[in-house]
Motif scaffolding. Structure first.
Motif, PDB file in Angstrom:
ATOM      1  N   THR A 267       0.829  -1.201   0.000  1.00  0.00           N
ATOM      2  CA  THR A 267       0.000   0.000   0.000  1.00  0.00           C
ATOM      3  C   THR A 267       0.865   1.254   0.000  1.00  0.00           C
ATOM      4  O   THR A 267       1.785   1.378   0.788  1.00  0.00           O
ATOM      5  CB  THR A 267      -0.911   0.017   1.234  1.00  0.00           C
ATOM      6  OG1 THR A 267      -1.683  -1.178   1.248  1.00  0.00           O
ATOM      7  CG2 THR A 267      -1.841   1.223   1.221  1.00  0.00           C
ATOM      8  N   LYS A 268       0.531   2.148  -0.918  1.00  0.00           N
ATOM      9  CA  LYS A 268       1.231   3.435  -0.970  1.00  0.00           C
ATOM     10  C   LYS A 268       0.334   4.480  -0.304  1.00  0.00           C
ATOM     11  O   LYS A 268      -0.847   4.586  -0.629  1.00  0.00           O
ATOM     12  CB  LYS A 268       1.506   3.815  -2.428  1.00  0.00           C
ATOM     13  CG  LYS A 268       2.046   5.217  -2.624  1.00  0.00           C
ATOM     14  CD  LYS A 268       3.491   5.325  -2.222  1.00  0.00           C
ATOM     15  CE  LYS A 268       3.929   6.784  -2.157  1.00  0.00           C
ATOM     16  NZ  LYS A 268       5.289   6.923  -1.594  1.00  0.00           N
ATOM     17  N   TRP A 269       0.882   5.257   0.634  1.00  0.00           N
ATOM     18  CA  TRP A 269       0.092   6.295   1.299  1.00  0.00           C
ATOM     19  C   TRP A 269       0.363   7.654   0.678  1.00  0.00           C
ATOM     20  O   TRP A 269       1.510   8.027   0.491  1.00  0.00           O
ATOM     21  CB  TRP A 269       0.414   6.336   2.791  1.00  0.00           C
ATOM     22  CG  TRP A 269      -0.233   5.208   3.518  1.00  0.00           C
ATOM     23  CD1 TRP A 269       0.323   3.991   3.774  1.00  0.00           C
ATOM     24  CD2 TRP A 269      -1.563   5.173   4.046  1.00  0.00           C
ATOM     25  NE1 TRP A 269      -0.592   3.200   4.430  1.00  0.00           N
ATOM     26  CE2 TRP A 269      -1.744   3.893   4.612  1.00  0.00           C
ATOM     27  CE3 TRP A 269      -2.613   6.096   4.090  1.00  0.00           C
ATOM     28  CZ2 TRP A 269      -2.935   3.523   5.219  1.00  0.00           C
ATOM     29  CZ3 TRP A 269      -3.795   5.717   4.694  1.00  0.00           C
ATOM     30  CH2 TRP A 269      -3.955   4.441   5.251  1.00  0.00           C
ATOM     31  N   ILE A 270      -0.706   8.350   0.359  1.00  0.00           N
ATOM     32  CA  ILE A 270      -0.586   9.701  -0.181  1.00  0.00           C
ATOM     33  C   ILE A 270      -1.214  10.653   0.825  1.00  0.00           C
ATOM     34  O   ILE A 270      -2.245  10.331   1.415  1.00  0.00           O
ATOM     35  CB  ILE A 270      -1.332   9.806  -1.526  1.00  0.00           C
ATOM     36  CG1 ILE A 270      -0.628   8.971  -2.581  1.00  0.00           C
ATOM     37  CG2 ILE A 270      -1.447  11.247  -1.986  1.00  0.00           C
ATOM     38  CD1 ILE A 270      -1.222   9.147  -3.952  1.00  0.00           C
ATOM     39  N   GLU A 271      -0.584  11.797   1.013  1.00  0.00           N
ATOM     40  CA  GLU A 271      -1.145  12.753   1.976  1.00  0.00           C
ATOM     41  C   GLU A 271      -1.703  13.974   1.264  1.00  0.00           C
ATOM     42  O   GLU A 271      -1.189  14.379   0.232  1.00  0.00           O
ATOM     43  CB  GLU A 271      -0.053  13.197   2.956  1.00  0.00           C
ATOM     44  CG  GLU A 271       0.414  12.053   3.807  1.00  0.00           C
ATOM     45  CD  GLU A 271       1.430  12.473   4.837  1.00  0.00           C
ATOM     46  OE1 GLU A 271       2.014  13.559   4.687  1.00  0.00           O
ATOM     47  OE2 GLU A 271       1.636  11.698   5.786  1.00  0.00           O
ATOM     48  N   TYR A 272      -2.766  14.492   1.832  1.00  0.00           N
ATOM     49  CA  TYR A 272      -3.271  15.766   1.307  1.00  0.00           C
ATOM     50  C   TYR A 272      -3.956  16.539   2.416  1.00  0.00           C
ATOM     51  O   TYR A 272      -4.298  15.979   3.447  1.00  0.00           O
ATOM     52  CB  TYR A 272      -4.192  15.551   0.103  1.00  0.00           C
ATOM     53  CG  TYR A 272      -5.488  14.836   0.396  1.00  0.00           C
ATOM     54  CD1 TYR A 272      -5.598  13.476   0.222  1.00  0.00           C
ATOM     55  CD2 TYR A 272      -6.604  15.539   0.842  1.00  0.00           C
ATOM     56  CE1 TYR A 272      -6.783  12.811   0.480  1.00  0.00           C
ATOM     57  CE2 TYR A 272      -7.803  14.878   1.094  1.00  0.00           C
ATOM     58  CZ  TYR A 272      -7.881  13.528   0.914  1.00  0.00           C
ATOM     59  OH  TYR A 272      -9.057  12.888   1.178  1.00  0.00           O
ATOM     60  N   GLU A 273      -4.133  17.842   2.162  1.00  0.00           N
ATOM     61  CA  GLU A 273      -4.752  18.680   3.187  1.00  0.00           C
ATOM     62  C   GLU A 273      -6.260  18.549   3.151  1.00  0.00           C
ATOM     63  O   GLU A 273      -6.852  18.339   2.099  1.00  0.00           O
ATOM     64  CB  GLU A 273      -4.332  20.138   2.988  1.00  0.00           C
ATOM     65  CG  GLU A 273      -3.014  20.409   3.684  1.00  0.00           C
ATOM     66  CD  GLU A 273      -2.495  21.797   3.451  1.00  0.00           C
ATOM     67  OE1 GLU A 273      -3.312  22.697   3.159  1.00  0.00           O
ATOM     68  OE2 GLU A 273      -1.278  21.977   3.556  1.00  0.00           O
ATOM     69  N   ASN A 274      -6.857  18.673   4.310  1.00  0.00           N
ATOM     70  CA  ASN A 274      -8.301  18.541   4.422  1.00  0.00           C
ATOM     71  C   ASN A 274      -9.037  19.542   3.524  1.00  0.00           C
ATOM     72  O   ASN A 274      -8.656  20.692   3.429  1.00  0.00           O
ATOM     73  CB  ASN A 274      -8.726  18.759   5.876  1.00  0.00           C
ATOM     74  CG  ASN A 274     -10.098  18.205   6.156  1.00  0.00           C
ATOM     75  OD1 ASN A 274     -10.593  17.362   5.410  1.00  0.00           O
ATOM     76  ND2 ASN A 274     -10.715  18.672   7.218  1.00  0.00           N
TER      77      ASN A 274
END
Ligand code: UDP
Ligand code: MG
Length: 313
Positions: free
Chosen positions: A196-203
């Protein structure tokens, strides 16, 4: 469509999202150019979770202009977990992606997610790096919840993780193979594993409508659920158990301090009382915890359908 065209099923649980549905569709089709170049075609699966507004009509209107739009409409509100499983069951795609209707799962990052699948990842998950725009009390309890889960669960449950997730058919089938009634997707995703690759983003704030998970509604809803299925006595045991433990503890300190200051006229009884109430409390607490698990078991054994379909296309 070419023979080797792959399909990406976009699964959208909707509960009272009549305003969001068209906006979601319009935003998401914008990403199609990227996918078309790679011979990947979209398939939309809107799951109407017993909406009381015009959500079904909104989806029907989309269907009239786009054949690839599908709908599963529930007979009543079964909750987002049920909507997710219904969508995954209906999906025919080589890839599936779960997205909220309110555009809080930005479609703009779909291409980035897909690139990781091309790289060889089995699933691409997303997490919010902040909880901007969320009531502080909700963030507080959410944080506590994740902290606790990390301690008591072997399955990895990531703080701020969204259900926004792109998966291969293999992962989708693995999730479908998990037949439990009490579904907690964030746990299920962790449990099945795979790369699994985790991607982050702002709410992001929702585009229209309002959240279905106000703190109080969530709380009351959970109480409703317990009582409707009458496993309440089981949970009451743990509440009382906890309370008795607390009282016994305070009592113990009180008796101890009093004995120190004024002596102990009737030898033996204060310590007796403390011990009896403490042990009684602990017993109820344990019984309550067992009861909690038994109530889950009770629901699993009943093997009720996870949702009922009223309309489908
Ligand atoms: N949803 C659903 N059934 C429910 C509650 C919510 O299908 O009983 C859907 C909702 O329409 C939305 C997604 O789940 O597409 C997330 O809900 P919401 O935006 O209210 O949650 P939040 O983003 O505030 O956590
Ligand atoms: Mg939302």
């Amino acid at each position: 469509m070419k023979a080797d065209t792959k399909i990406l099923s976009i699964i959208v649980p909707c509960y009272n999202e009549e305003k969001s549905v068209p906006l979601f569709y319009a935003e998401t089709v914008k990403q199609e150019t990227f996918f078309r170049e790679r011979d990947v075609a979209f398939e939309f699966i809107f799951v109407d979770d017993g909406s009381k507004d015009g959500t079904v009509d909104a989806v029907r209107a989309l269907r009239e202009q786009d054949e690839r739009v599908h709908l599963v409409s529930f007979s009543r509100n079964f909750g987002k977990e049920a909507a997710i499983i219904a969508g995954l069951e209906k999906a025919t795609g080589d890839f599936t992606v779960l997205m909220d209707a309110d555009l809080q799962d930005p479609p703009a990052i779909l291409p980035e997610m897909y690139r990781y699948i091309e790289e060889g990842y089995d699933s691409v998950a997303t997490r919010r790096v902040d909880r901007k725009g969320e009531p502080p009390i909700r963030s507080f309890f959410a944080r506590r919840f994740y902290g606790l889960m990390r301690k008591i669960s072997k399955t990895e449950i990531v703080d701020g993780a969204r259900d926004y997730r792109l998966m291969t058919r293999q992962v989708t089938d693995a999730i479908l193979a998990m037949k439990e009634y009490n579904r907690f997707s964030k746990g299920i995703f962790g449990w099945v594993g795979y790369q699994t690759k985790w991607i982050e983003y702002e709410n992001v704030q929702r585009v229209a409508g309002e959240t279905k998970w106000s703190f109080w509604k969530l709380f009351l809803y959970s109480l409703d659920g317990i009582m409707a299925f009458s496993t309440a006595p089981l949970s009451i045991a743990s509440v009382f158990g906890f309370l008795f433990c607390l009282i016994a503890f305070v009592f113990m300190i009180f008796i101890f301090v009093r004995a120190l200051l004024y002596g102990d006229p009737v030898a033996g009884w204060p310590s007796m009382t403390c011990i009896i109430s403490l042990i009684g409390g602990v017993q109820l607490l344990c019984l309550g915890i067992m009861g909690q698990y038994m109530s889950k078991l009770y629901m699993e054994v009943k093997d009720r359908p996870k949702y009922l379909v009223k309309e489908e296309f």
